[in-house]
Design a protein around this motif. Structure first.
Motif, PDB file in Angstrom:
ATOM      1  N   THR A  17     -63.726  83.188  -2.287  1.00 42.23           N
ATOM      2  CA  THR A  17     -65.052  82.946  -2.856  1.00 42.23           C
ATOM      3  C   THR A  17     -65.161  83.712  -4.167  1.00 42.23           C
ATOM      4  O   THR A  17     -64.697  84.848  -4.269  1.00 42.23           O
ATOM      5  CB  THR A  17     -66.152  83.417  -1.887  1.00 42.23           C
ATOM      6  N   VAL A  18     -65.777  83.080  -5.162  1.00 41.56           N
ATOM      7  CA  VAL A  18     -66.043  83.731  -6.445  1.00 41.56           C
ATOM      8  C   VAL A  18     -67.509  83.510  -6.808  1.00 41.56           C
ATOM      9  O   VAL A  18     -68.171  82.598  -6.286  1.00 41.56           O
ATOM     10  CB  VAL A  18     -65.141  83.190  -7.572  1.00 41.56           C
ATOM     11  N   PRO A  19     -68.051  84.337  -7.700  1.00 43.20           N
ATOM     12  CA  PRO A  19     -69.421  84.101  -8.159  1.00 43.20           C
ATOM     13  C   PRO A  19     -69.483  82.825  -8.999  1.00 43.20           C
ATOM     14  O   PRO A  19     -68.528  82.493  -9.705  1.00 43.20           O
ATOM     15  CB  PRO A  19     -69.733  85.328  -9.025  1.00 43.20           C
ATOM     16  N   ASN A  20     -70.591  82.139  -8.940  1.00 44.31           N
ATOM     17  CA  ASN A  20     -70.769  80.923  -9.744  1.00 44.31           C
ATOM     18  C   ASN A  20     -71.242  81.313 -11.146  1.00 44.31           C
ATOM     19  O   ASN A  20     -72.326  80.931 -11.594  1.00 44.31           O
ATOM     20  CB  ASN A  20     -71.769  79.983  -9.070  1.00 44.31           C
ATOM     21  N   ASN A  21     -70.398  82.103 -11.815  1.00 40.71           N
ATOM     22  CA  ASN A  21     -70.765  82.640 -13.125  1.00 40.71           C
ATOM     23  C   ASN A  21     -69.496  82.777 -13.966  1.00 40.71           C
ATOM     24  O   ASN A  21     -68.985  83.876 -14.183  1.00 40.71           O
ATOM     25  CB  ASN A  21     -71.454  84.005 -12.961  1.00 40.71           C
ATOM     26  N   SER A  58     -68.529  92.584  -0.853  1.00 36.83           N
ATOM     27  CA  SER A  58     -68.759  92.279   0.563  1.00 36.83           C
ATOM     28  C   SER A  58     -69.511  90.971   0.746  1.00 36.83           C
ATOM     29  O   SER A  58     -69.284  90.249   1.725  1.00 36.83           O
ATOM     30  CB  SER A  58     -69.524  93.419   1.228  1.00 36.83           C
ATOM     31  N   ASP A  59     -70.403  90.638  -0.186  1.00 33.05           N
ATOM     32  CA  ASP A  59     -71.160  89.385  -0.082  1.00 33.05           C
ATOM     33  C   ASP A  59     -70.223  88.179  -0.196  1.00 33.05           C
ATOM     34  O   ASP A  59     -70.358  87.200   0.547  1.00 33.05           O
ATOM     35  CB  ASP A  59     -72.228  89.318  -1.165  1.00 33.05           C
ATOM     36  N   MET A  60     -69.294  88.252  -1.143  1.00 37.24           N
ATOM     37  CA  MET A  60     -68.339  87.156  -1.303  1.00 37.24           C
ATOM     38  C   MET A  60     -67.384  87.099  -0.112  1.00 37.24           C
ATOM     39  O   MET A  60     -67.008  86.009   0.339  1.00 37.24           O
ATOM     40  CB  MET A  60     -67.587  87.317  -2.621  1.00 37.24           C
ATOM     41  N   CYS A  61     -67.014  88.252   0.414  1.00 35.49           N
ATOM     42  CA  CYS A  61     -66.145  88.274   1.596  1.00 35.49           C
ATOM     43  C   CYS A  61     -66.840  87.689   2.822  1.00 35.49           C
ATOM     44  O   CYS A  61     -66.203  87.011   3.641  1.00 35.49           O
ATOM     45  CB  CYS A  61     -65.689  89.702   1.878  1.00 35.49           C
ATOM     46  N   VAL A  62     -68.133  87.946   2.971  1.00 33.07           N
ATOM     47  CA  VAL A  62     -68.886  87.369   4.088  1.00 33.07           C
ATOM     48  C   VAL A  62     -68.871  85.852   3.992  1.00 33.07           C
ATOM     49  O   VAL A  62     -68.641  85.152   4.985  1.00 33.07           O
ATOM     50  CB  VAL A  62     -70.334  87.902   4.108  1.00 33.07           C
ATOM     51  N   ASP A 166     -64.107  88.838 -10.510  1.00 37.87           N
ATOM     52  CA  ASP A 166     -64.671  89.277  -9.230  1.00 37.87           C
ATOM     53  C   ASP A 166     -64.421  88.204  -8.173  1.00 37.87           C
ATOM     54  O   ASP A 166     -64.439  87.000  -8.475  1.00 37.87           O
ATOM     55  CB  ASP A 166     -66.176  89.523  -9.362  1.00 37.87           C
ATOM     56  N   SER A 167     -64.230  88.633  -6.938  1.00 33.36           N
ATOM     57  CA  SER A 167     -63.956  87.662  -5.874  1.00 33.36           C
ATOM     58  C   SER A 167     -64.008  88.335  -4.517  1.00 33.36           C
ATOM     59  O   SER A 167     -64.082  89.566  -4.409  1.00 33.36           O
ATOM     60  CB  SER A 167     -62.557  87.033  -6.048  1.00 33.36           C
ATOM     61  N   GLY A 168     -63.939  87.519  -3.479  1.00 33.69           N
ATOM     62  CA  GLY A 168     -63.753  87.980  -2.110  1.00 33.69           C
ATOM     63  C   GLY A 168     -62.925  86.947  -1.372  1.00 33.69           C
ATOM     64  O   GLY A 168     -63.157  85.748  -1.523  1.00 33.69           O
ATOM     65  N   ILE A 169     -61.945  87.384  -0.612  1.00 33.56           N
ATOM     66  CA  ILE A 169     -61.126  86.441   0.160  1.00 33.56           C
ATOM     67  C   ILE A 169     -61.148  86.843   1.626  1.00 33.56           C
ATOM     68  O   ILE A 169     -61.464  87.988   1.977  1.00 33.56           O
ATOM     69  CB  ILE A 169     -59.679  86.353  -0.358  1.00 33.56           C
ATOM     70  N   ALA A 170     -60.817  85.882   2.471  1.00 34.71           N
ATOM     71  CA  ALA A 170     -60.680  86.136   3.905  1.00 34.71           C
ATOM     72  C   ALA A 170     -59.359  85.547   4.380  1.00 34.71           C
ATOM     73  O   ALA A 170     -58.992  84.429   4.011  1.00 34.71           O
ATOM     74  CB  ALA A 170     -61.838  85.512   4.684  1.00 34.71           C
ATOM     75  N   LYS A 342     -46.316  78.943   9.148  1.00 38.67           N
ATOM     76  CA  LYS A 342     -46.399  77.600   9.707  1.00 38.67           C
ATOM     77  C   LYS A 342     -47.610  76.916   9.080  1.00 38.67           C
ATOM     78  O   LYS A 342     -48.452  77.574   8.473  1.00 38.67           O
ATOM     79  CB  LYS A 342     -46.577  77.684  11.229  1.00 38.67           C
ATOM     80  N   PRO A 343     -47.732  75.591   9.228  1.00 40.47           N
ATOM     81  CA  PRO A 343     -48.925  74.939   8.693  1.00 40.47           C
ATOM     82  C   PRO A 343     -50.193  75.631   9.166  1.00 40.47           C
ATOM     83  O   PRO A 343     -50.362  75.911  10.356  1.00 40.47           O
ATOM     84  CB  PRO A 343     -48.811  73.507   9.251  1.00 40.47           C
ATOM     85  N   MET A 344     -51.077  75.934   8.214  1.00 37.05           N
ATOM     86  CA  MET A 344     -52.256  76.731   8.516  1.00 37.05           C
ATOM     87  C   MET A 344     -53.506  76.089   7.936  1.00 37.05           C
ATOM     88  O   MET A 344     -53.458  75.056   7.254  1.00 37.05           O
ATOM     89  CB  MET A 344     -52.088  78.148   7.935  1.00 37.05           C
ATOM     90  N   PHE A 345     -54.631  76.738   8.211  1.00 37.32           N
ATOM     91  CA  PHE A 345     -55.927  76.246   7.734  1.00 37.32           C
ATOM     92  C   PHE A 345     -56.241  76.909   6.390  1.00 37.32           C
ATOM     93  O   PHE A 345     -56.268  78.141   6.304  1.00 37.32           O
ATOM     94  CB  PHE A 345     -57.006  76.587   8.765  1.00 37.32           C
ATOM     95  N   VAL A 346     -56.465  76.094   5.364  1.00 35.34           N
ATOM     96  CA  VAL A 346     -56.801  76.614   4.032  1.00 35.34           C
ATOM     97  C   VAL A 346     -58.016  75.868   3.510  1.00 35.34           C
ATOM     98  O   VAL A 346     -58.052  74.628   3.520  1.00 35.34           O
ATOM     99  CB  VAL A 346     -55.631  76.454   3.035  1.00 35.34           C
ATOM    100  N   LEU A 347     -59.001  76.630   3.069  1.00 36.41           N
ATOM    101  CA  LEU A 347     -60.201  76.046   2.480  1.00 36.41           C
ATOM    102  C   LEU A 347     -60.188  76.256   0.972  1.00 36.41           C
ATOM    103  O   LEU A 347     -59.680  77.273   0.493  1.00 36.41           O
ATOM    104  CB  LEU A 347     -61.459  76.682   3.057  1.00 36.41           C
ATOM    105  N   PRO A 348     -60.774  75.338   0.207  1.00 38.82           N
ATOM    106  CA  PRO A 348     -60.850  75.521  -1.239  1.00 38.82           C
ATOM    107  C   PRO A 348     -61.698  76.743  -1.596  1.00 38.82           C
ATOM    108  O   PRO A 348     -62.523  77.230  -0.811  1.00 38.82           O
ATOM    109  CB  PRO A 348     -61.524  74.243  -1.744  1.00 38.82           C
ATOM    110  N   VAL A 349     -61.510  77.238  -2.805  1.00 39.72           N
ATOM    111  CA  VAL A 349     -62.310  78.334  -3.334  1.00 39.72           C
ATOM    112  C   VAL A 349     -63.769  77.888  -3.424  1.00 39.72           C
ATOM    113  O   VAL A 349     -64.078  76.797  -3.913  1.00 39.72           O
ATOM    114  CB  VAL A 349     -61.813  78.770  -4.722  1.00 39.72           C
ATOM    115  N   ASN A 350     -64.673  78.739  -2.928  1.00 43.40           N
ATOM    116  CA  ASN A 350     -66.106  78.452  -2.986  1.00 43.40           C
ATOM    117  C   ASN A 350     -66.751  79.269  -4.084  1.00 43.40           C
ATOM    118  O   ASN A 350     -66.311  80.383  -4.387  1.00 43.40           O
ATOM    119  CB  ASN A 350     -66.766  78.760  -1.644  1.00 43.40           C
ATOM    120  N   LYS A 351     -67.814  78.742  -4.688  1.00 36.38           N
ATOM    121  CA  LYS A 351     -68.565  79.462  -5.726  1.00 36.38           C
ATOM    122  C   LYS A 351     -69.989  79.657  -5.229  1.00 36.38           C
ATOM    123  O   LYS A 351     -70.637  78.691  -4.798  1.00 36.38           O
ATOM    124  CB  LYS A 351     -68.550  78.698  -7.038  1.00 36.38           C
ATOM    125  N   ILE A 352     -70.456  80.910  -5.267  1.00 38.21           N
ATOM    126  CA  ILE A 352     -71.803  81.182  -4.767  1.00 38.21           C
ATOM    127  C   ILE A 352     -72.640  81.891  -5.840  1.00 38.21           C
ATOM    128  O   ILE A 352     -72.108  82.483  -6.753  1.00 38.21           O
ATOM    129  CB  ILE A 352     -71.770  82.040  -3.489  1.00 38.21           C
TER     130      ILE A 352
END
Length: 352
Positions: A17-21, A58-62, A166-170, A342-352
Protein backbone atom coordinates in the motif's frame (compact mmCIF):
# COMPACT_ATOMS: atom_id res chain seq x y z
CA UNK A 1 28.66 -16.81 9.90
CA UNK A 2 25.13 -15.60 10.63
CA UNK A 3 23.42 -17.97 8.21
CA UNK A 4 20.12 -19.75 8.70
CA UNK A 5 18.34 -22.59 6.92
CA UNK A 6 14.68 -22.04 7.77
CA UNK A 7 12.73 -25.27 7.36
CA UNK A 8 9.01 -25.92 7.02
CA UNK A 9 8.02 -22.30 6.28
CA UNK A 10 6.43 -20.92 3.12
CA UNK A 11 5.62 -17.43 1.90
CA UNK A 12 1.89 -17.58 1.19
CA UNK A 13 1.09 -14.05 0.09
CA UNK A 14 2.19 -10.44 -0.29
CA UNK A 15 0.76 -7.04 -1.08
CA UNK A 16 1.59 -3.38 -0.62
CA UNK A 17 0.00 0.00 0.00
CA UNK A 18 1.19 3.53 -0.79
CA UNK A 19 -0.32 6.96 -0.14
CA UNK A 20 -2.46 8.33 -2.96
CA UNK A 21 -0.11 11.29 -3.27
CA UNK A 22 2.38 10.92 -6.14
CA UNK A 23 5.31 13.33 -6.21
CA UNK A 24 7.31 13.80 -9.42
CA UNK A 25 10.92 14.94 -9.21
CA UNK A 26 9.95 18.13 -11.06
CA UNK A 27 7.44 18.89 -8.27
CA UNK A 28 10.20 19.18 -5.67
CA UNK A 29 11.11 22.80 -4.85
CA UNK A 30 14.76 21.87 -4.31
CA UNK A 31 15.16 21.11 -8.04
CA UNK A 32 15.16 23.24 -11.15
CA UNK A 33 13.57 21.50 -14.13
CA UNK A 34 17.00 20.63 -15.55
CA UNK A 35 18.11 19.25 -12.19
CA UNK A 36 14.97 17.14 -11.95
CA UNK A 37 15.55 15.72 -15.43
CA UNK A 38 19.17 14.90 -14.58
CA UNK A 39 18.10 13.26 -11.32
CA UNK A 40 15.49 11.16 -13.10
CA UNK A 41 18.02 9.98 -15.68
CA UNK A 42 20.90 9.19 -13.33
CA UNK A 43 19.29 8.13 -10.05
CA UNK A 44 16.30 6.59 -11.79
CA UNK A 45 13.63 7.76 -9.33
CA UNK A 46 11.00 9.65 -11.32
CA UNK A 47 8.09 9.31 -8.92
CA UNK A 48 7.49 8.57 -5.27
CA UNK A 49 4.44 8.55 -2.95
CA UNK A 50 4.49 10.63 0.22
CA UNK A 51 2.09 10.28 3.13
CA UNK A 52 0.14 13.31 4.26
CA UNK A 53 0.67 14.60 7.78
CA UNK A 54 -0.99 12.32 10.30
CA UNK A 55 -0.65 9.19 8.14
CA UNK A 56 1.84 6.67 9.55
CA UNK A 57 3.53 3.62 8.13
CA UNK A 58 1.31 1.54 10.41
CA UNK A 59 -1.80 2.88 8.66
CA UNK A 60 -0.57 1.66 5.28
CA UNK A 61 0.47 -1.67 6.81
CA UNK A 62 -3.01 -2.12 8.30
CA UNK A 63 -4.56 -1.61 4.86
CA UNK A 64 -2.16 -4.11 3.30
CA UNK A 65 -2.66 -6.66 6.09
CA UNK A 66 -6.46 -6.46 6.04
CA UNK A 67 -6.56 -7.04 2.29
CA UNK A 68 -4.03 -9.86 2.41
CA UNK A 69 -5.69 -11.71 5.29
CA UNK A 70 -9.10 -11.43 3.62
CA UNK A 71 -7.68 -12.66 0.33
CA UNK A 72 -6.02 -15.65 1.97
CA UNK A 73 -9.18 -16.45 3.91
CA UNK A 74 -7.27 -16.62 7.18
CA UNK A 75 -9.10 -16.27 10.46
CA UNK A 76 -7.48 -13.57 12.56
CA UNK A 77 -7.53 -15.87 15.57
CA UNK A 78 -5.11 -18.11 13.68
CA UNK A 79 -2.33 -15.47 13.54
CA UNK A 80 0.44 -16.45 15.95
CA UNK A 81 3.15 -13.90 15.08
CA UNK A 82 3.11 -10.24 14.04
CA UNK A 83 6.36 -8.40 13.30
CA UNK A 84 6.51 -4.74 12.33
CA UNK A 85 9.73 -3.57 10.68
CA UNK A 86 9.98 0.22 10.57
CA UNK A 87 12.14 3.15 11.63
CA UNK A 88 9.05 5.38 11.74
CA UNK A 89 6.86 3.79 14.38
CA UNK A 90 3.81 5.56 15.78
CA UNK A 91 5.53 6.52 19.04
CA UNK A 92 8.92 6.26 20.70
CA UNK A 93 7.11 3.97 23.14
CA UNK A 94 5.12 1.70 23.16
CA UNK A 95 6.12 -0.66 20.34
CA UNK A 96 3.88 -0.19 17.32
CA UNK A 97 3.52 -3.94 16.86
CA UNK A 98 1.31 -4.09 19.96
CA UNK A 99 -0.87 -1.32 18.60
CA UNK A 100 -1.13 -3.19 15.31
CA UNK A 101 -2.17 -6.38 17.11
CA UNK A 102 -5.04 -4.38 18.62
CA UNK A 103 -5.98 -2.56 15.41
CA UNK A 104 -5.98 -5.75 13.35
CA UNK A 105 -7.93 -7.73 15.94
CA UNK A 106 -5.31 -10.44 16.41
CA UNK A 107 -5.57 -12.60 19.54
CA UNK A 108 -3.76 -11.68 22.75
CA UNK A 109 -1.70 -14.85 22.29
CA UNK A 110 -0.09 -13.33 19.18
CA UNK A 111 3.67 -12.78 19.59
CA UNK A 112 4.53 -9.20 18.57
CA UNK A 113 7.83 -7.50 17.85
CA UNK A 114 9.17 -4.23 16.43
CA UNK A 115 12.29 -4.50 14.26
CA UNK A 116 13.68 -1.06 13.33
CA UNK A 117 16.21 -2.46 10.85
CA UNK A 118 15.76 -0.07 7.94
CA UNK A 119 16.45 -1.35 4.44
CA UNK A 120 17.07 -4.92 5.65
CA UNK A 121 13.70 -4.97 7.43
CA UNK A 122 12.07 -7.49 5.09
CA UNK A 123 14.90 -9.97 5.46
CA UNK A 124 15.04 -9.59 9.24
CA UNK A 125 11.29 -10.19 9.61
CA UNK A 126 11.37 -13.30 7.43
CA UNK A 127 14.36 -14.62 9.36
CA UNK A 128 12.85 -13.98 12.79
CA UNK A 129 9.32 -15.15 11.99
CA UNK A 130 10.58 -18.07 9.92
CA UNK A 131 12.60 -19.38 12.82
CA UNK A 132 9.63 -18.94 15.16
CA UNK A 133 7.39 -20.95 12.81
CA UNK A 134 9.93 -23.58 11.81
CA UNK A 135 9.29 -25.92 14.74
CA UNK A 136 5.54 -25.91 14.11
CA UNK A 137 4.53 -24.54 17.50
CA UNK A 138 3.40 -21.34 15.78
CA UNK A 139 1.63 -21.78 12.45
CA UNK A 140 1.01 -18.37 10.87
CA UNK A 141 2.74 -15.00 10.80
CA UNK A 142 1.92 -11.61 9.35
CA UNK A 143 4.96 -9.48 8.57
CA UNK A 144 4.46 -5.75 8.17
CA UNK A 145 7.20 -3.55 6.77
CA UNK A 146 6.91 0.15 6.04
CA UNK A 147 8.16 3.66 6.61
CA UNK A 148 7.27 7.28 6.14
CA UNK A 149 10.94 7.96 5.55
CA UNK A 150 10.46 11.10 3.50
CA UNK A 151 9.55 13.14 6.57
CA UNK A 152 12.60 11.98 8.54
CA UNK A 153 14.97 14.31 6.71
CA UNK A 154 15.28 17.97 5.81
CA UNK A 155 13.13 19.34 3.00
CA UNK A 156 16.25 21.26 1.90
CA UNK A 157 18.53 18.22 1.59
CA UNK A 158 19.10 17.27 -2.04
CA UNK A 159 21.16 14.25 -1.02
CA UNK A 160 18.23 12.59 0.73
CA UNK A 161 14.79 14.12 0.13
CA UNK A 162 14.27 12.95 -3.49
CA UNK A 163 15.28 9.35 -2.79
CA UNK A 164 12.56 8.06 -0.51
CA UNK A 165 8.96 7.03 -0.93
CA UNK A 166 6.47 6.00 1.74
CA UNK A 167 4.70 2.65 1.86
CA UNK A 168 3.51 -0.31 3.90
CA UNK A 169 3.59 -3.96 2.86
CA UNK A 170 2.22 -7.18 4.30
CA UNK A 171 3.61 -10.67 3.88
CA UNK A 172 2.09 -13.92 5.12
CA UNK A 173 4.23 -16.84 6.30
CA UNK A 174 2.85 -20.25 7.22
CA UNK A 175 4.20 -23.49 8.67
CA UNK A 176 4.44 -25.89 5.73
CA UNK A 177 6.40 -29.19 6.01
CA UNK A 178 6.56 -29.37 2.19
CA UNK A 179 8.30 -26.01 1.81
CA UNK A 180 11.87 -25.65 0.55
CA UNK A 181 14.40 -24.18 2.97
CA UNK A 182 14.57 -20.39 3.14
CA UNK A 183 18.27 -19.55 3.32
CA UNK A 184 19.21 -16.26 4.97
CA UNK A 185 22.71 -14.85 5.41
CA UNK A 186 22.94 -11.64 7.47
CA UNK A 187 25.98 -9.50 8.21
CA UNK A 188 26.71 -6.32 10.17
CA UNK A 189 29.42 -3.65 9.99
CA UNK A 190 28.58 -1.61 13.06
CA UNK A 191 31.56 0.71 12.76
CA UNK A 192 29.86 2.23 9.71
CA UNK A 193 26.75 3.30 11.63
CA UNK A 194 27.33 7.03 11.04
CA UNK A 195 26.87 6.71 7.26
CA UNK A 196 23.09 6.44 7.70
CA UNK A 197 21.75 7.98 10.88
CA UNK A 198 19.66 10.61 12.64
CA UNK A 199 22.13 12.35 14.99
CA UNK A 200 19.68 13.88 17.48
CA UNK A 201 16.44 12.58 18.95
CA UNK A 202 17.55 9.46 20.77
CA UNK A 203 19.00 9.20 24.24
CA UNK A 204 22.63 9.61 23.19
CA UNK A 205 21.77 13.08 21.87
CA UNK A 206 18.30 14.17 23.03
CA UNK A 207 16.54 16.98 21.21
CA UNK A 208 17.71 20.45 22.27
CA UNK A 209 17.33 23.88 20.62
CA UNK A 210 20.59 23.11 18.79
CA UNK A 211 18.86 20.16 17.11
CA UNK A 212 16.84 22.53 14.91
CA UNK A 213 19.70 24.76 13.72
CA UNK A 214 20.29 24.08 10.03
CA UNK A 215 23.76 23.98 8.51
CA UNK A 216 24.66 24.36 4.84
CA UNK A 217 27.06 21.57 3.83
CA UNK A 218 27.22 22.69 0.22
CA UNK A 219 25.93 21.03 -2.96
CA UNK A 220 22.33 21.59 -1.93
CA UNK A 221 22.66 19.76 1.38
CA UNK A 222 21.06 21.77 4.18
CA UNK A 223 20.00 19.98 7.34
CA UNK A 224 19.85 20.13 11.12
CA UNK A 225 21.00 17.48 13.64
CA UNK A 226 17.39 16.30 14.07
CA UNK A 227 17.29 15.31 10.39
CA UNK A 228 18.28 11.93 9.00
CA UNK A 229 21.42 12.02 6.90
CA UNK A 230 23.10 9.98 4.20
CA UNK A 231 26.84 10.01 3.66
CA UNK A 232 26.49 9.25 -0.01
CA UNK A 233 30.02 8.20 -0.86
CA UNK A 234 30.34 5.89 2.15
CA UNK A 235 26.98 4.27 1.42
CA UNK A 236 27.75 3.86 -2.28
CA UNK A 237 31.12 2.24 -1.54
CA UNK A 238 29.52 -0.11 1.00
CA UNK A 239 26.61 -1.03 -1.26
CA UNK A 240 28.70 -1.98 -4.28
CA UNK A 241 31.22 -4.08 -2.33
CA UNK A 242 29.70 -6.00 0.59
CA UNK A 243 26.32 -7.11 -0.90
CA UNK A 244 27.69 -8.51 -4.20
CA UNK A 245 30.38 -10.40 -2.31
CA UNK A 246 27.66 -11.91 -0.10
CA UNK A 247 25.59 -12.87 -3.14
CA UNK A 248 28.56 -14.58 -4.78
CA UNK A 249 29.31 -16.49 -1.58
CA UNK A 250 25.69 -17.65 -1.37
CA UNK A 251 25.72 -18.88 -4.97
CA UNK A 252 28.98 -20.76 -4.44
CA UNK A 253 28.08 -22.29 -1.07
CA UNK A 254 24.64 -23.42 -2.20
CA UNK A 255 25.95 -24.58 -5.60
CA UNK A 256 23.53 -22.37 -7.49
CA UNK A 257 24.10 -21.18 -11.06
CA UNK A 258 23.01 -17.56 -11.37
CA UNK A 259 21.93 -18.08 -14.98
CA UNK A 260 20.20 -21.46 -14.67
CA UNK A 261 18.93 -21.74 -11.10
CA UNK A 262 17.71 -18.24 -10.17
CA UNK A 263 14.52 -16.89 -11.74
CA UNK A 264 14.81 -13.36 -10.33
CA UNK A 265 17.30 -11.29 -8.39
CA UNK A 266 15.39 -8.91 -6.13
CA UNK A 267 17.82 -6.13 -5.18
CA UNK A 268 16.98 -3.39 -2.70
CA UNK A 269 15.95 -0.38 -4.76
CA UNK A 270 18.32 2.18 -3.24
CA UNK A 271 18.93 4.00 -6.50
CA UNK A 272 19.65 3.12 -10.12
CA UNK A 273 23.37 3.84 -9.83
CA UNK A 274 23.80 1.25 -7.08
CA UNK A 275 21.53 -1.42 -8.56
CA UNK A 276 23.07 -1.05 -12.02
CA UNK A 277 26.56 -1.41 -10.53
CA UNK A 278 25.53 -4.58 -8.65
CA UNK A 279 24.06 -6.05 -11.83
CA UNK A 280 27.29 -5.29 -13.70
CA UNK A 281 29.60 -6.63 -10.96
CA UNK A 282 27.57 -9.83 -10.65
CA UNK A 283 27.17 -10.16 -14.44
CA UNK A 284 23.46 -10.74 -14.01
CA UNK A 285 20.97 -11.08 -16.83
CA UNK A 286 19.12 -7.72 -16.78
CA UNK A 287 15.89 -9.54 -17.61
CA UNK A 288 16.13 -11.24 -14.22
CA UNK A 289 16.51 -8.00 -12.26
CA UNK A 290 13.17 -6.16 -11.96
CA UNK A 291 13.19 -2.47 -11.03
CA UNK A 292 10.38 -0.42 -9.49
CA UNK A 293 12.31 2.54 -8.07
CA UNK A 294 11.27 4.68 -11.03
CA UNK A 295 7.72 4.55 -9.67
CA UNK A 296 8.15 4.21 -5.90
CA UNK A 297 11.63 5.45 -4.99
CA UNK A 298 13.61 3.89 -2.17
CA UNK A 299 11.07 2.16 0.11
CA UNK A 300 13.58 0.98 2.70
CA UNK A 301 12.71 -2.43 4.11
CA UNK A 302 9.55 -2.64 1.98
CA UNK A 303 11.54 -2.43 -1.23
CA UNK A 304 11.92 -6.14 -2.01
CA UNK A 305 8.35 -7.26 -1.20
CA UNK A 306 7.04 -4.29 -3.19
CA UNK A 307 8.98 -5.59 -6.21
CA UNK A 308 7.15 -8.89 -5.72
CA UNK A 309 3.84 -7.06 -5.70
CA UNK A 310 4.41 -4.57 -8.49
CA UNK A 311 6.72 -6.37 -10.92
CA UNK A 312 6.55 -10.17 -10.70
CA UNK A 313 3.08 -10.80 -9.30
CA UNK A 314 1.89 -12.90 -12.26
CA UNK A 315 4.83 -15.29 -12.03
CA UNK A 316 4.54 -15.55 -8.24
CA UNK A 317 0.86 -16.43 -8.59
CA UNK A 318 1.23 -19.00 -11.32
CA UNK A 319 4.48 -20.95 -10.96
CA UNK A 320 7.23 -21.90 -8.54
CA UNK A 321 10.16 -19.50 -8.48
CA UNK A 322 13.65 -19.34 -7.05
CA UNK A 323 14.46 -15.83 -5.87
CA UNK A 324 17.73 -14.38 -4.65
CA UNK A 325 17.20 -11.25 -2.58
CA UNK A 326 19.83 -8.71 -1.58
CA UNK A 327 19.25 -5.91 0.93
CA UNK A 328 21.60 -3.39 2.54
CA UNK A 329 21.33 -0.30 4.70
CA UNK A 330 21.17 1.00 8.27
CA UNK A 331 23.59 -0.48 10.72
CA UNK A 332 25.41 -0.94 8.46
CA UNK A 333 23.72 -4.25 7.72
CA UNK A 334 23.35 -6.37 4.62
CA UNK A 335 21.92 -9.74 3.75
CA UNK A 336 21.29 -12.28 1.04
CA UNK A 337 18.32 -14.63 0.93
CA UNK A 338 17.38 -17.55 -1.30
CA UNK A 339 13.63 -18.03 -1.32
CA UNK A 340 11.94 -20.83 -3.27
CA UNK A 341 8.25 -20.10 -3.64
CA UNK A 342 5.19 -22.03 -4.70
CA UNK A 343 2.27 -20.28 -6.41
CA UNK A 344 0.99 -17.76 -3.89
CA UNK A 345 -1.59 -15.05 -3.35
CA UNK A 346 -0.51 -11.60 -4.57
CA UNK A 347 -2.64 -8.47 -4.57
CA UNK A 348 -1.90 -5.32 -6.59
CA UNK A 349 -0.49 -2.24 -4.87
CA UNK A 350 -3.27 -0.20 -3.25
CA UNK A 351 -3.34 3.60 -2.92
CA UNK A 352 -5.06 5.17 0.07
Amino acid sequence: MAKWYIKNVALKGVTGTVPNNPIKSADLPIFTRDEADTFDATVGIKNRYWAEDGVCASDMCVDAAERLIAGLGWEKESIDVLIFASVTGDYKTPPTSGILQYRLGFPSTCFVLDAPMGCCGCMYTINIAGNLLSAGTAKRAILLVGDTAARMGSIHDKSRLPLFGDSGIAMALEYDPTAEDIIVDMKTQGEGYAALMTPHGGYRHPVTPESFIEKDFGNGIIRAPKDALINGMDVFSFAITRPPKSMKEMLEEEKLDKDKDIDYFLIHQANKLIVDRLVKKMKLDPQKVPYNLQEFGNLGGASIPMIMTSEIAEDLQNKPLTLMCSAFGLGLTWGTMVLKTKPMFVLPVNKI
